[in-house]
Design a protein around this motif. Sequence first.
Motif, PDB file in Angstrom:
ATOM      1  N   ALA A  35      -3.800   1.142  -3.550  1.00 53.90           N
ATOM      2  CA  ALA A  35      -2.598   1.823  -3.582  1.00 53.90           C
ATOM      3  C   ALA A  35      -1.811   1.621  -2.301  1.00 53.90           C
ATOM      4  CB  ALA A  35      -2.521   3.448  -4.004  1.00 53.90           C
ATOM      5  N   GLY A  36      -0.324   2.194  -2.031  1.00 57.08           N
ATOM      6  CA  GLY A  36       0.358   1.859  -0.847  1.00 57.08           C
ATOM      7  C   GLY A  36       0.918   0.588  -0.639  1.00 57.08           C
ATOM      8  N   PRO A  37       1.473   0.596   0.769  1.00 58.88           N
ATOM      9  CA  PRO A  37       2.276  -0.741   0.925  1.00 58.88           C
ATOM     10  C   PRO A  37       1.318  -1.905   0.914  1.00 58.88           C
ATOM     11  CG  PRO A  37       1.877   0.789   2.750  1.00 58.88           C
ATOM     12  CD  PRO A  37       1.457   1.273   1.532  1.00 58.88           C
ATOM     13  N   HIS A  38      -0.118  -1.738   1.314  1.00 59.99           N
ATOM     14  CA  HIS A  38      -1.018  -2.703   1.597  1.00 59.99           C
ATOM     15  C   HIS A  38      -1.885  -2.823   0.402  1.00 59.99           C
ATOM     16  CE1 HIS A  38       0.232  -2.765   5.552  1.00 59.99           C
ATOM     17  NE2 HIS A  38      -0.100  -1.584   5.818  1.00 59.99           N
ATOM     18  N   GLN A  39      -1.423  -2.510  -0.876  1.00 54.93           N
ATOM     19  CA  GLN A  39      -2.250  -2.501  -2.384  1.00 54.93           C
ATOM     20  C   GLN A  39      -2.604  -4.208  -2.346  1.00 54.93           C
ATOM     21  OE1 GLN A  39      -0.299  -0.991  -5.604  1.00 54.93           O
ATOM     22  NE2 GLN A  39      -2.109  -1.565  -7.006  1.00 54.93           N
ATOM     23  N   GLN A 200      -2.194   3.796  10.415  1.00 54.50           N
ATOM     24  CA  GLN A 200      -1.597   4.761   9.296  1.00 54.50           C
ATOM     25  C   GLN A 200      -1.446   6.029  10.028  1.00 54.50           C
ATOM     26  OE1 GLN A 200      -0.924   2.640   6.647  1.00 54.50           O
ATOM     27  NE2 GLN A 200      -2.541   1.362   7.761  1.00 54.50           N
ATOM     28  N   ASP A 201      -1.757   6.714  11.142  1.00 53.23           N
ATOM     29  CA  ASP A 201      -1.771   7.869  11.808  1.00 53.23           C
ATOM     30  C   ASP A 201      -0.477   7.782  12.706  1.00 53.23           C
ATOM     31  OD1 ASP A 201      -2.627   9.704  14.098  1.00 53.23           O
ATOM     32  OD2 ASP A 201      -3.527  10.434  12.249  1.00 53.23           O
ATOM     33  N   SER A 202       0.456   8.630  12.395  1.00 53.09           N
ATOM     34  CA  SER A 202       1.778   8.430  12.992  1.00 53.09           C
ATOM     35  C   SER A 202       1.461   8.904  14.506  1.00 53.09           C
ATOM     36  CB  SER A 202       2.723   9.670  12.195  1.00 53.09           C
ATOM     37  OG  SER A 202       2.202  10.904  12.353  1.00 53.09           O
TER      38      SER A 202
END
Length: 284
Positions: A35-39, A200-202
């Motif tokens: 899932a997500g943008p790197h699926q 992925q951690d802001s």
Amino acid sequence: MYKAVILMGYLLCHHCVASDVTWLKTDWPPHQITAGPHQEQGTFDLLQQLVVAQLPHLTHRIKVVNLPRLEQAFLQRNTGVCSFGSLFTETRAKSRWYSKAVAVLPGLAVHFRQSTELKQHPAWQKNGSMDMRKLAQDRTLTGAYQPNRFYPASVMDAARTNNFIPQEFTSQLNAASLLLSKRVDYVVEYPERMAFYLRQDSAQQQIQSLAIADAAPYVVSYITCSKNPQGQQLVEQINKALRRLWQQPEHKAALFRWVDDNTKLKLEQAYTEVQHQVVNGTEQ
């Protein structure tokens, strides 16, 4: 009579040609990303796409499951079930066929917040690694790990303590965020997984990663298929594909998709050795 019919069917099936395969996948970034943008851009996602392209005569299906269900599927010996990126263990080998090596990646590590003082801790080793048994004995610290995976003996022993807790690290549960938010004091995980979670951690904070004393410096993983005649035939075909792939630059590019440059340099010798073994058929 009934057993004889089953046995006869098994022997006849040994001569059947495997024509389809179901690939079992888990949400395990950055190796498998569901899932997500790197699926579908995980390490094993990309390697699997390369393997599938080498086997156009087979019908390929993908089924996403969690780790417990994946292990259960092999115990049931379902026809045509395979998975990517398994480590070899004698126990697993009882229920599945193993291919030639498909990947070589960094060894398991234990990760702490950058501010944590470790050199005075009893678990600190002179070579800079950590003794997981001693670390888990420290009741003032809480650690986390992902269950239903193979670990070195010290990690398995540590898992028996109450302050070393199981957590399912997925696209939804970020292992780095768990650590940086101070919900735990350390996390046992592979370096490339923690690096992915950090991206992925802001907060963009840093962590310190140390080798586990009894962990191998790098790990070799394989494709596994159900331990039945069709699974054996699938592995034979997969092995032919892997011999070709290890000689192509696309394999290395996919393998190191989520590995930083410093780690790539450390893995270069191991990669070359495993590549030679696969291509020349000299695995132990």
